[in-house]
Design an enzyme around this catalytic site. Structure first.
Site, mmCIF file in Angstrom:
data_model
loop_
_atom_site.group_PDB
_atom_site.id
_atom_site.type_symbol
_atom_site.label_atom_id
_atom_site.label_comp_id
_atom_site.label_asym_id
_atom_site.label_seq_id
_atom_site.Cartn_x
_atom_site.Cartn_y
_atom_site.Cartn_z
ATOM 1 N N GLU A 255 70.091 17.591 72.909
ATOM 2 C CA GLU A 255 69.878 16.964 74.224
ATOM 3 C C GLU A 255 69.311 15.560 74.130
ATOM 4 O OE1 GLU A 255 69.119 20.012 73.349
ATOM 5 O OE2 GLU A 255 69.189 21.438 75.007
ATOM 6 N N LYS B 231 65.097 29.511 64.308
ATOM 7 C CA LYS B 231 66.018 28.576 63.669
ATOM 8 C C LYS B 231 65.971 28.760 62.163
ATOM 9 C CE LYS B 231 67.868 24.187 64.810
ATOM 10 N NZ LYS B 231 67.661 22.761 65.020
ATOM 11 N N TRP C 112 70.753 28.454 64.880
ATOM 12 C CA TRP C 112 69.973 29.285 65.793
ATOM 13 C C TRP C 112 70.272 30.772 65.659
ATOM 14 C CZ3 TRP C 112 66.037 26.967 67.875
ATOM 15 C CH2 TRP C 112 66.111 25.615 68.207
HETATM 16 P P1 ADP Z 1 69.139 19.536 65.885
HETATM 17 O O1 ADP Z 1 69.213 20.749 65.008
HETATM 18 O O2 ADP Z 1 70.278 18.609 65.761
HETATM 19 O O3 ADP Z 1 67.814 18.842 65.762
HETATM 20 P P2 ADP Z 1 69.139 21.377 68.117
HETATM 21 O O4 ADP Z 1 69.299 21.022 69.540
HETATM 22 O O5 ADP Z 1 70.038 22.367 67.498
HETATM 23 O O6 ADP Z 1 69.250 19.996 67.400
HETATM 24 O O7 ADP Z 1 67.637 21.839 67.825
HETATM 25 C C1 ADP Z 1 66.536 21.163 68.339
HETATM 26 C C2 ADP Z 1 65.275 21.942 68.020
HETATM 27 O O8 ADP Z 1 65.125 22.073 66.600
HETATM 28 C C3 ADP Z 1 64.012 21.269 68.480
HETATM 29 O O9 ADP Z 1 63.739 21.525 69.839
HETATM 30 C C4 ADP Z 1 62.980 21.900 67.554
HETATM 31 O O10 ADP Z 1 62.604 23.202 67.997
HETATM 32 C C5 ADP Z 1 63.738 22.037 66.250
HETATM 33 N N1 ADP Z 1 63.506 20.865 65.393
HETATM 34 C C6 ADP Z 1 64.314 19.804 65.224
HETATM 35 N N2 ADP Z 1 63.782 18.942 64.341
HETATM 36 C C7 ADP Z 1 62.600 19.447 63.955
HETATM 37 C C8 ADP Z 1 61.555 19.015 63.058
HETATM 38 N N3 ADP Z 1 61.653 17.902 62.357
HETATM 39 N N4 ADP Z 1 60.463 19.812 62.946
HETATM 40 C C9 ADP Z 1 60.348 20.965 63.631
HETATM 41 N N5 ADP Z 1 61.295 21.432 64.470
HETATM 42 C C10 ADP Z 1 62.406 20.683 64.628
#
Ligand code: ADP
Length: 550
Positions: free
Chosen positions: A339, A449, A454
């Protein structure tokens, strides 16, 4: 104080819209020979330059419009790995104002069927070896008019897909030049569904403007911070938040762009990094764990790598430390979401925080500093803003020109995610200090995750609850050294029953994906609940961390 005039005094600058087509135009004009390399299984890598990529993107654009009747606002999907043809679609589709909908082939059948229909895709562009995966879904896509197979005639597979069109034949006789239409920079350009939520996937609709601004700021981070833009290896799939924007950033700065084949085994990745002289790459922590373990075991070094961006899940300190100390590579820990395009923070410490390697590593273990353009706010349960003191932690909200203002055609999800005053609720819990370092402390959304993908805790629980001896079930993510998180299932057995871990895992097997199976099943007398009567996953995670659940 009255600061604004009744009438705006216009600036005298040209109004050139920020359009995706301008990125490939710039690349073709000024670094037309810089290579785009696609690794191919069982064949030599495919190589060509930005000039040729633009020609073929133009041919695709003409073909889509003139042969298939695609016009501005139409959705064209891709079901494909990272390749030069997928790259051409990034520009050929968006360049004419159509919307590139990148589908994650790893989604579950019902999710794929939902998103193709929800997006209203007119055509799906599909990799030849993904055709068998797509075929069973096709009967559920009544509105898809045809499938463009990303191959030449020689490699066209036998397929039951209706109206299957060969990509190379489709574009072959089309003009190799195009003047991209002058679109509104706020027009939709690409669409990516996020499954990192409960319920149906939600569509994030990027615009030309958001995409170009995100690429510009990413380029600034990498060039100013680590001067590492010579050769980029795009490991993140092009269906996952546009490969974190690399296919746009690379033509903007003139980086050589390398697409690996989808088998991301460490030996292969290492060989590509060395032979293509890669200077920067990005990916989820699991990729780097596996790669570094392989390199250590075989006593290997990087010869050209300068910076590695890590995100998608928390990068543990040991990973950052190994990269920086043992391999001499700058680790850039970043936080973001589909997002948010995705990048909102970058792991570039302030100079005064990087005078010793120890200090640098401590700062780099945070999720990075807030980027220009991104507004952040942390709030308590009553919505009160918390201070940026590095201690107070609360729900993290963001806003900015590359943050979603809502979900595509989903008012309910939009209302749940976006506040009345225009902030996006991330579902993460964070603290932020006065220098802008963000630390993600927990997650308020109920998802797990693992290895960057996910797992729905609710789906796991729903299957578990069907077991005759299970009264209540809660799935939580617990930290794991390689996968960042793994699911653990906590169960309240029904009175008079005594189910075993194996019995529960056997019951789940075949009903959920194999990698969703919990690493552990724990039995408790009752689950902790919040004031509103929901299971408190936060308390469960704390209890698990304190060893109180065994
Ligand atoms: P992406 O995997 O491309 O970052 P997603 O929308 O699939 O995008 O996932 C986003 C979520 O992943 C965030 O809201 C968070 O919970 C987790 N996340 C992403 N980057 C980090 C990080 N560096 N440290 C901890 N959690 C993270």
């Amino acid at each position: 104080m009255q600061l604004t005039r009744p009438r705006t005094l216009p600036g005298l600058m040209m109004d050139a819209p920020l359009l995706i087509g301008t990125l490939i135009d710039h690349a073709a004009a000024w670094h037309g020979d810089v290579e785009i390399v696609t690794q191919q299984i069982g064949a030599d890598p495919h190589r060509y330059g930005y000039r040729d990529a633009r020609k073929r993107s133009a041919q695709l654009a003409h073909a889509l419009h003139e042969k298939l009747g695609i016009v501005e606002g139409d959705r064209v999907a891709t079901f494909a790995w990272n390749t030069y043809r997928h790259f051409e679609a990034y520009f050929g589709v968006s360049g004419i104002g159509a919307v590139l909908h990148t589908i994650n082939p790893r989604l579950f059948a019902h999710q794929i069927e939902y998103i193709v229909n929800h997006a209203g895709d007119r055509y799906v562009m599909v990799d030849p070896h993904l055709v068998p995966l797509l075929e069973p879904h096709a009967p559920s896509f009544p509105d898809v008019e045809g499938y463009i197979i990303l191959a030449d005639e020689e490699h066209m597979p036998q397929t039951s897909l209706r109206n299957a069109i060969c990509y190379e034949t489709l574009i072959a006789d089309m003009p190799a030049d195009i003047a991209w239409p002058e679109l509104d920079e706020r027009a939709a350009s690409s669409l990516c569904y996020t499954s990192g939520t409960t319920g149906n996937p939600k569509g994030v609709m990027y615009s030309h403007r958001s995409t170009v601004l995100h690429a510009l700021c990413g380029a600034a981070d990498l060039s100013v911070g680590e001067n590492a833009l010579a050769t980029l290896l795009a490991i993140v799939p092009m269906f996952h938040a546009n490969a974190w924007g690399l296919p746009y950033l690379a033509p903007l700065v003139g980086s050589k762009l390398v697409f690996p084949d989808p088998h991301l085994d460490p030996a292969r990745l290492y060989a590509i990094m060395e032979s293509e002289r890669v200077t920067t790459s990005c990916g989820v922590p699991t990729i780097w764990f596996n790669l570094l373990a392989y390199m250590k075991k075989n006593d290997l070094r990087f010869s050209t790598m300068k910076a590695i961006a890590i995100g998608g899940s928390a990068a543990p300190p040991a990973l950052i430390e190994t990269l920086e100390r043992d391999f001499g590579v700058a680790a850039l820990h970043a936080w973001g979401m589909t997002e948010t395009s995705p990048s909102c923070t970058t792991g570039l410490p302030k100079p005064q925080h990087a005078t010793t390697i120890e200090e640098r590593i401590v700062r780099k273990t945070t999720q990075g500093r807030v980027k220009y353009g991104v507004g952040v706010s942390i709030r308590d349960d009553d919505g009160n803003a918390l201070p940026f003191d590095g201690v107070a932690q609360g729900d993290l909200f963001v806003r900015g020109p590359w943050v979603a203002s809502g979900y595509y055609e989903d008012d309910e999800a939009t209302a749940a995610a976006v506040t009345a005053d225009g902030w996006f609720r991330t579902g993460d819990i964070a603290s932020i200090d006065s220098d802008g370092y963000v630390v993600i402390r927990d997650r308020s959304k109920d998802v797990i995750k693992s290895g960057g993908e996910w797992i729905s805790s609710i789906d796991l629980e729903n299957v578990a609850i069907a077991h005759p001896a299970v009264a209540e079930a809660a799935a939580i993510g617990v930290p794991h050294p390689t996968w960042a998180e793994r699911p653990v299932l906590v169960i309240v057995p029904k009175d008079g029953t005594n189910p075993s871990k194996t019995e529960i895992v056997d019951f789940l097997t075949g009903k959920v994906a194999k990698w969703w199976l919990p690493d552990d099943v724990l039995f408790v007398r009752e689950l902790p609940h919040t004031a509103t009567g929901k299971v408190s996953k936060k308390t469960l995670r704390e209890q698990h961390a304190a060893g109180k659940l065994v």
